[in-house]
Design an enzyme around this catalytic site. Structure first.
Site, PDB file in Angstrom:
ATOM      1  N   LYS A   1     -13.036  -5.241   6.830  1.00 61.34           N
ATOM      2  CA  LYS A   1     -13.112  -5.747   5.442  1.00 61.34           C
ATOM      3  C   LYS A   1     -14.299  -6.821   5.118  1.00 61.34           C
ATOM      4  O   LYS A   1     -14.882  -7.174   6.290  1.00 61.34           O
ATOM      5  CB  LYS A   1     -11.692  -6.201   5.257  1.00 61.34           C
ATOM      6  CG  LYS A   1     -11.473  -7.386   6.509  1.00 61.34           C
ATOM      7  CD  LYS A   1     -10.046  -8.103   6.410  1.00 61.34           C
ATOM      8  CE  LYS A   1      -9.709  -8.990   7.287  1.00 61.34           C
ATOM      9  NZ  LYS A   1      -8.639  -9.972   7.198  1.00 61.34           N
TER      10      LYS A   1
ATOM     11  N   HIS B   1      -5.089  -1.244  -5.214  1.00 60.95           N
ATOM     12  CA  HIS B   1      -5.848  -0.102  -4.336  1.00 60.95           C
ATOM     13  C   HIS B   1      -6.623   0.625  -5.479  1.00 60.95           C
ATOM     14  O   HIS B   1      -6.195   1.148  -6.249  1.00 60.95           O
ATOM     15  CB  HIS B   1      -4.777   0.599  -3.698  1.00 60.95           C
ATOM     16  CG  HIS B   1      -4.020  -0.217  -2.706  1.00 60.95           C
ATOM     17  ND1 HIS B   1      -2.696  -0.883  -2.994  1.00 60.95           N
ATOM     18  CD2 HIS B   1      -4.241  -0.504  -1.537  1.00 60.95           C
ATOM     19  CE1 HIS B   1      -2.340  -1.511  -2.078  1.00 60.95           C
ATOM     20  NE2 HIS B   1      -3.117  -1.435  -1.133  1.00 60.95           N
TER      21      HIS B   1
ATOM     22  N   GLN C   1       0.552 -10.963  -3.382  1.00 61.58           N
ATOM     23  CA  GLN C   1      -0.610 -10.724  -3.734  1.00 61.58           C
ATOM     24  C   GLN C   1      -1.235 -10.282  -4.970  1.00 61.58           C
ATOM     25  O   GLN C   1      -0.324  -9.675  -5.802  1.00 61.58           O
ATOM     26  CB  GLN C   1      -0.945  -9.572  -2.603  1.00 61.58           C
ATOM     27  CG  GLN C   1      -0.792 -10.066  -1.242  1.00 61.58           C
ATOM     28  CD  GLN C   1      -1.045  -8.711  -0.452  1.00 61.58           C
ATOM     29  OE1 GLN C   1      -0.400  -7.871  -0.524  1.00 61.58           O
ATOM     30  NE2 GLN C   1      -2.131  -9.010   0.381  1.00 61.58           N
TER      31      GLN C   1
ATOM     32  N   HIS D   1      -8.575  -1.298  -0.187  1.00 62.89           N
ATOM     33  CA  HIS D   1      -7.408  -2.103  -0.635  1.00 62.89           C
ATOM     34  C   HIS D   1      -8.132  -3.497  -0.992  1.00 62.89           C
ATOM     35  O   HIS D   1      -9.175  -4.032  -0.085  1.00 62.89           O
ATOM     36  CB  HIS D   1      -6.789  -2.484   0.707  1.00 62.89           C
ATOM     37  CG  HIS D   1      -6.076  -1.558   1.501  1.00 62.89           C
ATOM     38  ND1 HIS D   1      -5.003  -1.258   1.813  1.00 62.89           N
ATOM     39  CD2 HIS D   1      -6.674  -0.495   1.913  1.00 62.89           C
ATOM     40  CE1 HIS D   1      -4.607  -0.237   2.376  1.00 62.89           C
ATOM     41  NE2 HIS D   1      -5.769   0.258   2.672  1.00 62.89           N
TER      42      HIS D   1
ATOM     43  N   ASP E   1      -2.729  -7.652  -5.517  1.00 66.61           N
ATOM     44  CA  ASP E   1      -3.027  -6.694  -4.955  1.00 66.61           C
ATOM     45  C   ASP E   1      -3.401  -5.445  -5.766  1.00 66.61           C
ATOM     46  O   ASP E   1      -2.929  -5.263  -6.644  1.00 66.61           O
ATOM     47  CB  ASP E   1      -1.811  -6.233  -3.994  1.00 66.61           C
ATOM     48  CG  ASP E   1      -2.125  -5.301  -2.888  1.00 66.61           C
ATOM     49  OD1 ASP E   1      -3.271  -5.234  -2.232  1.00 66.61           O
ATOM     50  OD2 ASP E   1      -1.251  -4.960  -2.254  1.00 66.61           O
TER      51      ASP E   1
ATOM     52  N   CYS F   1       0.828  -1.276   0.056  1.00 67.22           N
ATOM     53  CA  CYS F   1       0.197   0.009  -0.119  1.00 67.22           C
ATOM     54  C   CYS F   1       0.937   1.268   0.102  1.00 67.22           C
ATOM     55  O   CYS F   1       0.559   2.097  -0.628  1.00 67.22           O
ATOM     56  CB  CYS F   1      -1.003  -0.023   0.999  1.00 67.22           C
ATOM     57  SG  CYS F   1      -1.356  -1.246   2.456  1.00 67.22           S
TER      58      CYS F   1
ATOM     59  N   ARG G   1       5.886 -11.639   5.262  1.00 69.19           N
ATOM     60  CA  ARG G   1       5.143 -11.257   6.543  1.00 69.19           C
ATOM     61  C   ARG G   1       5.721 -12.419   7.485  1.00 69.19           C
ATOM     62  O   ARG G   1       5.694 -13.804   6.945  1.00 69.19           O
ATOM     63  CB  ARG G   1       3.734 -11.545   6.599  1.00 69.19           C
ATOM     64  CG  ARG G   1       3.112 -10.296   5.723  1.00 69.19           C
ATOM     65  CD  ARG G   1       1.901 -10.286   5.785  1.00 69.19           C
ATOM     66  NE  ARG G   1       1.180  -9.220   4.802  1.00 69.19           N
ATOM     67  CZ  ARG G   1       0.076  -9.114   4.427  1.00 69.19           C
ATOM     68  NH1 ARG G   1      -0.919 -10.053   4.776  1.00 69.19           N
ATOM     69  NH2 ARG G   1      -0.671  -8.285   3.453  1.00 69.19           N
TER      70      ARG G   1
END
Lengths: 591, 591
Positions: free
Chosen positions: B421, B341, B337, B467, B339, B290, B319
């Site tokens: 979420k 945004h 991910q 996200h 991912d 992010c 992580r």
């Protein structure tokens, strides 16, 4: 004015630092001078690096009684020319330390330097009314300097002795050549190079950016830059797959043990970042992909029938670079290699190397590079393996270069710690060389990781490992492409290939039709529907280096055509069908 | 036998540990027993965890007078059933500490535990001739245990109290249910799940591997696994591009300051690895993408006309996970991910969320997943931002779920530190749920990074940030796909889609022709030219889950056909042209 060709240009540049300081002394009485150490020290140590002859030029740092602006430079230049024309001698003086202190009693920076000296006598150079601490060498007389061969280029701030805790001095930069012609050529080339500066182009074309809070040398790839990368990467994927490479993916960190086994920890540590601790174990950000590739090779017993095994990865590696040498995408701290490793039998080695060189040239040519400088880099000071292994590897590289009748130079000691290599520097449209391809022969890692294959004889044998990257680093290669093409990339590499510009509101529907047809042909387009004039959009499109601008107005709507503009030229109207055919053909041909 | 349904199955499982120990005491006199602490301790502390009721079962650790093999288990089971059928009571005894020491005088492990107790009286449970230190609870009598509801499953080694410095004990595992039917169903499901274990499939199909020296939880993707990833990633690239996403690429490390600004350092630190030092500054391996995406948004002044802005990245994040919870590709330490945004105006938020959910379902369906569990996860204990912001964000998520008439459960406190979420767990073909999609609303990061856009009014306004990851993690998703399809991936996802198997040497030329035609159709094939029998190759192809095996012999050569085998069935001969048409159609339809 006749200039002795025998004088070293570096010496001339160094002497110009004294003349610059002399001129400043005359023009701005009360100036405190930075330094004037010997050129040797200037070149090889950063200790006194506040005045030096730099590439193509020179600089000197001053603590001035008033702030200077670029407008002051012509006056300083004028004064320098006056000094040069006086044909002043550069006289060497060996002065007692106490005497030196007297000479420089009003120069606190000089005194600071003198206090650090252990010598009893200090070498100084005197030119007219200017004297400086300096080991030389210098020209004998200013008449050896061409007064039209130099110019001052800019003013910048520089901390005394490079430390933020010290006062900020004013640094005046100049460039110098033996002749006026050389100087003008350099200035022209520099202006051309500046237009091509990929850092500015990257910003202007919205390809990538850097951010202070993210960290130096860590590029952020914007949408259009990512498209460009993907075009390059997709091309490499297809090209390498067709050559029998298998693609793999490895993690960005690996245990320290791995790098100990590979030898990186011992011989490559200065390029690696500090360890990350996970559950009492240390992990390293990878500086290379090789150990991971070795690990995949080793998951199975390999047979000679499988060799050569070729693993390719677009692997992002992280290597330490000093912040001072970071340069846009050309020198970064994290970059993506088009990395591959090939394991083969000793018999296959020269064939594989030959194939590799040929394939490398093919790929570089596709991107528009046809001129190269080739280097054979030999054993460095710190190395792994045996001298015999190194000799064998170096000889096979030589053999292949010679068989292919390629001209090459030797780069002594330029090899990697695990083996010698062939490096190819491509030359761009300005003739500037850029390091891209590297092909390295390695007898060492297979030894360290105990790699084997079952030979025809049924016995275990050690494979030979080749490390190679053809474009080198995707990041750097994008930088080189931008510099080479001054941002106007070939059609197939352009992130956006076409802009469709409707003249008025009533042409928007037809413009949309055009985009539909373009999508079918897989061209990358943007529809410029903003409420701005056509001429403004064209101007912007040209700044953005969009290969084709299609203007659609009444005539085009009626004729189902487009008015084509390309490379700042109006190519006139063309039927939409014809344009689509044309662009498809050009993309296919990688034009 | 009638079993009281009121008894807790956990209690039954715990009581079975005693019965197991009792049986072992009878069969192997001289056995030293591990432990029998209270079930509470067993569940919530690893301190005494050498005997416990585990998920679906139980175990007990023994120091036996002789080594056991799996062949011994039926005898122990038999003895356990005999004990159960005696309807023995589980009697609680509170015994003086000195007395307890006498009871266990020949049991060194028990004595070690007793020595650590501070109580004056120790609770024990006695069943027939067996007594154990234990806080219970237990069934009242063995008649509450169904003698056909349990079985012993395996023997393993386990260090006393989990420490390598202690003796290795023998651990006997069992599973238990209230009824025989439940037990049989569980065993069946377990066998099915084992067949689908993606870790074994990953190895068998040569998709990926792990390596001790590389590090736990860091997958190495082999060639076929990389092809599979690329298919998924290419599909996502097309799918998201068509939805107006812009693709970007960000580095794997970023300065600690960045993570301080974002709030990760304060609220997400336990998931982050230790800092890397570069030039006196600390950098972090990214746990999320992010902040980088925010930085790219912020390189320009944004207008409401541009919103929603959608940035997508296949970003590999790192992580921390405890080594104990790592599980193949499902739980790793570095994962990629899908991912993205999205920044939008407050007015656009519910529309964007609705689109996202629909798009997520579409993508999951393409991969064959049609059943889901949906969760709305609310504010966790550690959170950023205001309560009002959280309420607003939670309400809009609720509104969208309800508008789409989706059934969902609340997961209280399950949100991320920056916002609530929606999580979607897909159910695989065995009905097992797997976390994939996550959609998160964030009012906080735009605040922390001072993000703006120029609203229609001309004034600066804060965008809302979403996200979202739709398949979640490419690594985990590959794991889920393998478990779901037991390795037999749909054609479009199969790394290798076709094997061509020539019957004899004289069919190799025609086999090559077949591969040529397949290449034109872009199918992924392998030519099986090895000197092995056709039946062996077919067997191997089926183990490798190759969707189509094409056998070519005399008949096929003559008729320009192929004999097609698919999903372990012979589909008979088919003209090559027809097969190519069929496979192209199926790939296009993502079958």
């Amino acid at each position: 004015m006749k200039i002795s060709n025998g004088v070293n240009i570096e010496t001339i540049r160094h002497s110009l630092t004294h003349i610059l300081a002399y001129a400043v002394q005359e023009l701005y009485p009360g100036t405190k001078f930075g330094i004037g150490p010997a050129v040797e020290e200037l070149r090889f140590s950063s200790r006194f690096a506040n005045a030096r002859a730099i590439e193509n030029g020179f600089y000197y740092d001053f603590d001035l009684p008033r702030a200077l602006t670029p407008e002051d430079l012509p006056e300083i230049e004028k004064k320098m020319r006056e000094i040069i024309k006086k044909n002043l001698e550069f006289r060497i003086k060996n002065v007692e330390i106490n005497e030196v202190k007297k000479i420089f009693k009003d120069q606190p920076y000089k005194l600071e330097l003198i206090d650090e000296l252990k010598e009893k006598k200090v070498k100084c150079y005197e030119t007219g009314k200017f004297i400086d601490l300096c080991k030389g060498p210098h020209v004998k007389s200013t008449k050896e300097i061409n007064p039209d061969g130099f110019c001052l280029t800019k003013i910048a701030g520089a901390y005394w002795r490079g430390s933020e805790r010290n006062p900020m001095l004013t640094r005046i930069y100049g460039i110098a050549f033996k002749t006026k012609k050389e100087l003008l050529n350099f200035l022209k080339a520099k202006a051309e190079a500046e237009k091509r500066d990929h850092r500015l182009l990257g910003q202007k074309l919205e390809l990538f950016s850097f951010d202070e809070e993210v960290g130096a040398g860590l590029p952020l790839w914007h949408s259009k830059g990512t498209i460009l990368r993907k075009i390059i990467e997709d091309y490499l994927y297809k090209e390498l797959t067709s050559q029998g490479y298998q693609w793999i993916i490895s993690p960005h960190i690996g245990k320290l043990d791995l790098w100990k086994t590979s030898g990186h920890w011992e011989l490559y540590r200065e390029n690696m970042y500090s360890p990350i601790k996970i559950d009492e174990e240390e992990y390293m950000l990878k500086p290379m992909n090789c150990p991971f590739h070795v690990k995949i090779y080793k998951t199975k017993i390999r047979s000679y029938k499988e060799l050569p095994i070729k693993y390719a990865e677009l692997g992002t590696v992280y290597r330490y670079e000093k912040s001072g040498v970071l340069h846009g995408l050309i020198r970064v701290r994290g970059f993506t290699q088009d990395d591959a490793h090939i394991w083969c039998t000793p018999e296959q080695l020269s064939t594989e190397l030959t194939k590799l060189l040929k394939h490398g040239f093919k790929i570089l040519k596709t991107f528009g590079f046809k001129d190269y400088d080739i280097y054979l880099s030999t054993r460095p000071e710190k190395y792994a393996g045996t001298l015999k292994g190194w000799e064998k590897a170096t000889n096979v590289l030589k053999y292949v270069l010679e068989k292919l009748k390629l001209k090459y130079q030797i780069d002594p000691g330029g090899g990697v710690f695990y083996g010698p290599k062939i490096d190819i520097k491509i030359k761009d449209s300005l003739g500037r060389p850029w390091q891209c391809t590297t092909i390295q022969v390695d007898f060492n890692l297979p030894e360290k990781f105990n790699m084997n294959y079952i030979a025809k004889s049924g016995r275990k044998q050690r494979p030979i490992m080749i490390h190679r990257a053809l474009i080198g680093s995707v990041e750097r290669f994008v930088g080189v492409l931008l510099e080479n093409y001054a941002g106007a990339l070939p059609l197939w590499l352009s992130p956006i290939q076409v802009w469709i510009i409707p003249v008025g509101t009533r042409h928007k529907k037809y413009a949309k039709e055009v985009t539909k047809k373009l999508s079918d042909s897989e061209a990358r387009w943007e529809l410029k529907n903003e409420n701005e004039t056509v001429s403004k959009k064209i101007r912007e499109g040209e700044l953005q280096k969009i290969p084709y601008l299609l203007v659609v107005g009444d005539k085009e709507l009626k004729a189902k055509s487009v008015r084509v503009r390309s490379k700042n030229k109006d190519l006139g109207p063309m039927s939409l069908t014809k344009f689509i055919k044309k662009i498809k053909l050009e993309i296919g041909n990688k034009k």
